[in-house]
Design a protein around this motif. Structure first.
Motif, short mmCIF file in Angstrom:
data_model
loop_
_atom_site.label_atom_id
_atom_site.label_comp_id
_atom_site.label_asym_id
_atom_site.label_seq_id
_atom_site.Cartn_x
_atom_site.Cartn_y
_atom_site.Cartn_z
N TYR A 1 15.69 -45.32 7.94
CA TYR A 1 14.86 -45.22 6.74
C TYR A 1 14.26 -43.81 6.62
CZ TYR A 1 11.01 -45.99 3.50
OH TYR A 1 10.15 -45.89 2.45
N GLY A 2 13.76 -43.27 7.72
CA GLY A 2 13.20 -41.92 7.69
C GLY A 2 14.23 -40.88 7.34
N THR A 3 15.45 -41.06 7.81
CA THR A 3 16.53 -40.12 7.50
C THR A 3 16.91 -40.20 6.02
OG1 THR A 3 17.39 -40.34 9.74
CG2 THR A 3 18.88 -39.46 8.09
N LEU A 4 16.98 -41.39 5.48
CA LEU A 4 17.36 -41.54 4.08
C LEU A 4 16.26 -41.09 3.12
CD1 LEU A 4 19.22 -44.95 4.25
CD2 LEU A 4 20.21 -42.66 4.10
N ARG A 5 15.02 -41.02 3.59
CA ARG A 5 13.90 -40.59 2.76
C ARG A 5 13.82 -39.08 2.59
NH1 ARG A 5 8.68 -41.31 4.86
NH2 ARG A 5 7.97 -40.32 2.97
N LEU A 6 14.53 -38.31 3.43
CA LEU A 6 14.46 -36.86 3.36
C LEU A 6 14.97 -36.36 2.01
CD1 LEU A 6 15.75 -35.63 6.82
CD2 LEU A 6 13.44 -35.44 5.92
N SER A 7 14.30 -35.35 1.51
CA SER A 7 14.76 -34.74 0.26
C SER A 7 15.98 -33.86 0.54
CB SER A 7 13.64 -33.90 -0.35
OG SER A 7 13.36 -32.80 0.49
#
Length: 58
Positions: free
Chosen positions: A31-37
């Motif tokens: 989830y944190g990886t997919l949230r990166l701009s």
């Protein structure tokens, strides 16, 4: 007496807790990886290519 107690313990619960902990950690990291701009992702990707020491988070 202690030998009987140790033999009666069921360690399968520990394996289930370990699996659940792994799934939660994996989902959180994903989830944190997919949230990166896109900009942050590009800055992180360029770290090995640059000779300058810079903070990619700033």
């Amino acid at each position: 007496m202690i030998k009987d107690l140790v033999c009666a313990l069921d360690y399968s619960v520990c394996a289930e807790w370990a699996l659940a902990l792994f799934v939660v950690a994996f989902a959180t990291i994903t989830y944190g990886t997919l949230r990166l701009s896109q900009d942050a992702s590009d800055r992180f990707a360029s770290i090995p290519l640059s000779d300058d020491v810079e903070d990619p988070r700033s």
